[in-house]
Design a protein around this motif. Structure first.
Motif, PDB file in Angstrom:
ATOM      1  N   GLU A 105      41.438  28.014 -60.724  1.00  0.00           N
ATOM      2  CA  GLU A 105      41.016  25.827 -60.423  1.00  0.00           C
ATOM      3  C   GLU A 105      39.795  25.890 -61.555  1.00  0.00           C
ATOM      4  O   GLU A 105      39.106  27.039 -62.566  1.00  0.00           O
ATOM      5  CB  GLU A 105      40.117  25.895 -59.549  1.00  0.00           C
ATOM      6  CG  GLU A 105      39.631  24.929 -59.731  1.00  0.00           C
ATOM      7  CD  GLU A 105      39.203  23.760 -58.108  1.00  0.00           C
ATOM      8  OE1 GLU A 105      38.460  23.269 -58.406  1.00  0.00           O
ATOM      9  OE2 GLU A 105      40.115  24.418 -57.264  1.00  0.00           O
ATOM     10  N   LEU A 106      40.532  24.816 -62.684  1.00  0.00           N
ATOM     11  CA  LEU A 106      39.383  24.630 -64.346  1.00  0.00           C
ATOM     12  C   LEU A 106      38.278  24.150 -63.516  1.00  0.00           C
ATOM     13  O   LEU A 106      38.059  23.377 -62.111  1.00  0.00           O
ATOM     14  CB  LEU A 106      40.346  23.193 -64.786  1.00  0.00           C
ATOM     15  CG  LEU A 106      39.743  22.501 -65.648  1.00  0.00           C
ATOM     16  CD1 LEU A 106      40.400  23.837 -66.921  1.00  0.00           C
ATOM     17  CD2 LEU A 106      40.443  21.423 -66.057  1.00  0.00           C
ATOM     18  N   ARG A 107      37.615  24.834 -64.396  1.00  0.00           N
ATOM     19  CA  ARG A 107      36.257  24.383 -63.720  1.00  0.00           C
ATOM     20  C   ARG A 107      36.078  22.937 -64.624  1.00  0.00           C
ATOM     21  O   ARG A 107      36.583  22.794 -65.855  1.00  0.00           O
ATOM     22  CB  ARG A 107      34.705  25.541 -64.526  1.00  0.00           C
ATOM     23  CG  ARG A 107      34.444  25.985 -63.741  1.00  0.00           C
ATOM     24  CD  ARG A 107      34.102  27.667 -64.503  1.00  0.00           C
ATOM     25  NE  ARG A 107      32.718  27.007 -65.611  1.00  0.00           N
ATOM     26  CZ  ARG A 107      32.207  27.777 -66.278  1.00  0.00           C
ATOM     27  NH1 ARG A 107      32.489  29.051 -66.285  1.00  0.00           N
ATOM     28  NH2 ARG A 107      31.398  27.021 -67.350  1.00  0.00           N
ATOM     29  N   PRO A 108      35.595  21.475 -64.297  1.00  0.00           N
ATOM     30  CA  PRO A 108      35.470  20.908 -65.001  1.00  0.00           C
ATOM     31  C   PRO A 108      34.209  20.758 -66.242  1.00  0.00           C
ATOM     32  O   PRO A 108      34.196  19.433 -66.944  1.00  0.00           O
ATOM     33  CB  PRO A 108      34.952  19.679 -63.854  1.00  0.00           C
ATOM     34  CG  PRO A 108      34.422  20.683 -62.495  1.00  0.00           C
ATOM     35  CD  PRO A 108      35.193  21.717 -62.162  1.00  0.00           C
ATOM     36  N   ASP A 109      32.922  20.963 -65.956  1.00  0.00           N
ATOM     37  CA  ASP A 109      32.231  21.528 -66.977  1.00  0.00           C
ATOM     38  C   ASP A 109      32.399  22.229 -68.386  1.00  0.00           C
ATOM     39  O   ASP A 109      31.781  22.528 -68.900  1.00  0.00           O
ATOM     40  CB  ASP A 109      31.061  21.842 -66.512  1.00  0.00           C
ATOM     41  CG  ASP A 109      30.680  22.937 -65.625  1.00  0.00           C
ATOM     42  OD1 ASP A 109      32.315  24.128 -65.224  1.00  0.00           O
ATOM     43  OD2 ASP A 109      29.819  24.252 -65.583  1.00  0.00           O
ATOM     44  N   TYR A 110      34.014  22.454 -68.153  1.00  0.00           N
ATOM     45  CA  TYR A 110      34.009  24.105 -69.654  1.00  0.00           C
ATOM     46  C   TYR A 110      34.867  23.095 -70.544  1.00  0.00           C
ATOM     47  O   TYR A 110      36.322  23.303 -70.219  1.00  0.00           O
ATOM     48  CB  TYR A 110      34.759  25.155 -68.414  1.00  0.00           C
ATOM     49  CG  TYR A 110      34.876  26.369 -69.702  1.00  0.00           C
ATOM     50  CD1 TYR A 110      33.886  26.938 -70.276  1.00  0.00           C
ATOM     51  CD2 TYR A 110      36.111  27.056 -68.992  1.00  0.00           C
ATOM     52  CE1 TYR A 110      34.615  27.557 -71.306  1.00  0.00           C
ATOM     53  CE2 TYR A 110      36.870  28.443 -70.071  1.00  0.00           C
ATOM     54  CZ  TYR A 110      35.205  28.475 -70.915  1.00  0.00           C
ATOM     55  OH  TYR A 110      36.038  29.583 -71.720  1.00  0.00           O
ATOM     56  N   ALA A 111      33.965  23.015 -71.221  1.00  0.00           N
ATOM     57  CA  ALA A 111      34.759  22.491 -72.759  1.00  0.00           C
ATOM     58  C   ALA A 111      36.522  22.930 -72.848  1.00  0.00           C
ATOM     59  O   ALA A 111      37.360  22.401 -73.084  1.00  0.00           O
ATOM     60  CB  ALA A 111      33.967  21.557 -73.627  1.00  0.00           C
ATOM     61  N   GLU A 112      35.983  24.628 -73.360  1.00  0.00           N
ATOM     62  CA  GLU A 112      37.543  25.392 -73.791  1.00  0.00           C
ATOM     63  C   GLU A 112      39.032  25.078 -72.715  1.00  0.00           C
ATOM     64  O   GLU A 112      39.500  25.290 -72.981  1.00  0.00           O
ATOM     65  CB  GLU A 112      36.385  26.329 -74.186  1.00  0.00           C
ATOM     66  CG  GLU A 112      35.755  26.585 -75.765  1.00  0.00           C
ATOM     67  CD  GLU A 112      34.590  26.468 -75.419  1.00  0.00           C
ATOM     68  OE1 GLU A 112      34.272  25.890 -74.007  1.00  0.00           O
ATOM     69  OE2 GLU A 112      33.684  25.798 -75.862  1.00  0.00           O
ATOM     70  N   ALA A 113      38.309  25.099 -71.375  1.00  0.00           N
ATOM     71  CA  ALA A 113      39.076  25.213 -70.670  1.00  0.00           C
ATOM     72  C   ALA A 113      39.857  23.883 -70.523  1.00  0.00           C
ATOM     73  O   ALA A 113      41.512  23.646 -70.546  1.00  0.00           O
ATOM     74  CB  ALA A 113      39.390  25.499 -69.257  1.00  0.00           C
ATOM     75  N   HIS A 114      39.468  22.366 -71.140  1.00  0.00           N
ATOM     76  CA  HIS A 114      40.123  21.662 -71.060  1.00  0.00           C
ATOM     77  C   HIS A 114      41.057  21.253 -72.162  1.00  0.00           C
ATOM     78  O   HIS A 114      41.993  20.969 -71.997  1.00  0.00           O
ATOM     79  CB  HIS A 114      39.137  20.473 -70.737  1.00  0.00           C
ATOM     80  CG  HIS A 114      38.336  19.696 -69.877  1.00  0.00           C
ATOM     81  ND1 HIS A 114      39.133  18.799 -68.796  1.00  0.00           N
ATOM     82  CD2 HIS A 114      37.647  20.277 -69.238  1.00  0.00           C
ATOM     83  CE1 HIS A 114      38.608  18.908 -67.879  1.00  0.00           C
ATOM     84  NE2 HIS A 114      37.553  19.471 -67.935  1.00  0.00           N
ATOM     85  N   TYR A 115      40.097  21.903 -72.805  1.00  0.00           N
ATOM     86  CA  TYR A 115      41.148  22.113 -74.206  1.00  0.00           C
ATOM     87  C   TYR A 115      42.679  23.453 -74.936  1.00  0.00           C
ATOM     88  O   TYR A 115      43.729  22.856 -74.558  1.00  0.00           O
ATOM     89  CB  TYR A 115      39.899  22.112 -76.117  1.00  0.00           C
ATOM     90  CG  TYR A 115      40.621  22.727 -76.917  1.00  0.00           C
ATOM     91  CD1 TYR A 115      40.901  21.752 -77.506  1.00  0.00           C
ATOM     92  CD2 TYR A 115      41.427  24.052 -77.450  1.00  0.00           C
ATOM     93  CE1 TYR A 115      41.333  21.866 -79.144  1.00  0.00           C
ATOM     94  CE2 TYR A 115      41.787  24.321 -78.336  1.00  0.00           C
ATOM     95  CZ  TYR A 115      42.084  23.595 -79.765  1.00  0.00           C
ATOM     96  OH  TYR A 115      42.655  23.108 -80.769  1.00  0.00           O
ATOM     97  N   ASN A 116      42.435  24.077 -74.000  1.00  0.00           N
ATOM     98  CA  ASN A 116      43.616  25.006 -73.642  1.00  0.00           C
ATOM     99  C   ASN A 116      44.413  24.585 -73.182  1.00  0.00           C
ATOM    100  O   ASN A 116      45.415  24.338 -73.297  1.00  0.00           O
ATOM    101  CB  ASN A 116      43.034  26.237 -73.161  1.00  0.00           C
ATOM    102  CG  ASN A 116      42.513  27.296 -74.209  1.00  0.00           C
ATOM    103  OD1 ASN A 116      41.964  27.232 -75.228  1.00  0.00           O
ATOM    104  ND2 ASN A 116      41.137  27.650 -73.811  1.00  0.00           N
ATOM    105  N   LEU A 117      44.074  23.459 -71.484  1.00  0.00           N
ATOM    106  CA  LEU A 117      45.287  23.053 -70.741  1.00  0.00           C
ATOM    107  C   LEU A 117      46.025  21.944 -71.890  1.00  0.00           C
ATOM    108  O   LEU A 117      47.125  21.252 -70.907  1.00  0.00           O
ATOM    109  CB  LEU A 117      44.170  22.211 -69.912  1.00  0.00           C
ATOM    110  CG  LEU A 117      45.294  21.510 -68.874  1.00  0.00           C
ATOM    111  CD1 LEU A 117      46.305  22.686 -67.967  1.00  0.00           C
ATOM    112  CD2 LEU A 117      44.580  21.237 -67.429  1.00  0.00           C
ATOM    113  N   ALA A 118      44.642  21.139 -72.511  1.00  0.00           N
ATOM    114  CA  ALA A 118      45.446  20.162 -73.412  1.00  0.00           C
ATOM    115  C   ALA A 118      46.576  20.575 -74.191  1.00  0.00           C
ATOM    116  O   ALA A 118      47.854  20.088 -74.475  1.00  0.00           O
ATOM    117  CB  ALA A 118      44.332  19.492 -74.396  1.00  0.00           C
TER     118      ALA A 118
END
Length: 159
Positions: free
Chosen positions: A1-14
Motif C-alpha cells: 500500500e502507498l504511504r500517502p505522505d511519502y513523496a518519492e513513492a508518489h513520484y515513482n508511481l507516477a
C-alpha cells in the motif's frame, strides 16, 4: 500500500503510470509529490510540467518548469522544455532566453539551436534564424527539419 505522505513513492508511481499511458493519474501523483516535498524535488516539478505539456496544457506547465529551475538552476532539459512550452503558447520573445540558457548549459543541443531558429524566424529575425539553423546542422548534419527551415529562411531573405 502507498504511504500517502511519502513523496518519492508518489513520484515513482507516477513514472509507472506514465509508462502505462495513464497520464491524468500520473499528474495527480506528481502533484502529490511536489506538495509533500515542495523544496527538494526538482525532478518531480519537471516531470509534472512535461506531462501537462504532453496533455496539451503548456500554460499550466510553466510554473512547474520555473519551480524546477528555481530548485536546480543548471537544468538544461527544464530550460529547453520551458522554452518549448512558451513557444507553443506563441510567447517567442519569452522563449528566447531559455533556449539561449539551454545552449549555454549544453552547447551541443541541436534541437535547441533549431527551435531557437524557428522562434526567431517567426519573429522576422531572419539572419539570426539562419545562424541557428546552421548551428543545428553543424551539430547534427542529418537534422532534416533544420535543413528545411534553413531553405525556408533563405527563400524569405531573397524576397
Amino acid at each position: 500500500e502507498l504511504r500517502p505522505d511519502y513523496a518519492e513513492a508518489h513520484y515513482n508511481l507516477a513514472g509507472v503510470l506514465e509508462r502505462l499511458h495513464r497520464l491524468p493519474e500520473a499528474v495527480a501523483h506528481l502533484e502529490s509529490a511536489v506538495k509533500l516535498k515542495p523544496e527538494g524535488f526538482p525532478a518531480a516539478y519537471y516531470n509534472l510540467a512535461n506531462l501537462l505539456t504532453d496533455l496539451g496544457r503548456p500554460a499550466e506547465a510553466l510554473p512547474h518548469y520555473e519551480r524546477a529551475l528555481a530548485l536546480r538552476p543548471a537544468f538544461p532539459d527544464a530550460e529547453y522544455n520551458l522554452a518549448n512550452a512558451l513557444a507553443m503558447l506563441r510567447r517567442g520573445e519569452e522563449a528566447i532566453p531559455h533556449y539561449r540558457r539551454t545552449l549555454e548549459l549544453k552547447p551541443d543541443h541541436a534541437a535547441a539551436e533549431m527551435n531557437l531558429g524557428s522562434v526567431l524566424f517567426g519573429l522576422g529575425r531572419l539572419r539570426e534564424a539562419e545562424e541557428h539553423y546552421l548551428a543545428a546542422l553543424k551539430i547534427d548534419p542529418s537534422m532534416a527539419d533544420a535543413r528545411e527551415n534553413l531553405a525556408r529562411v533563405r527563400a524569405a531573405q531573397r524576397r
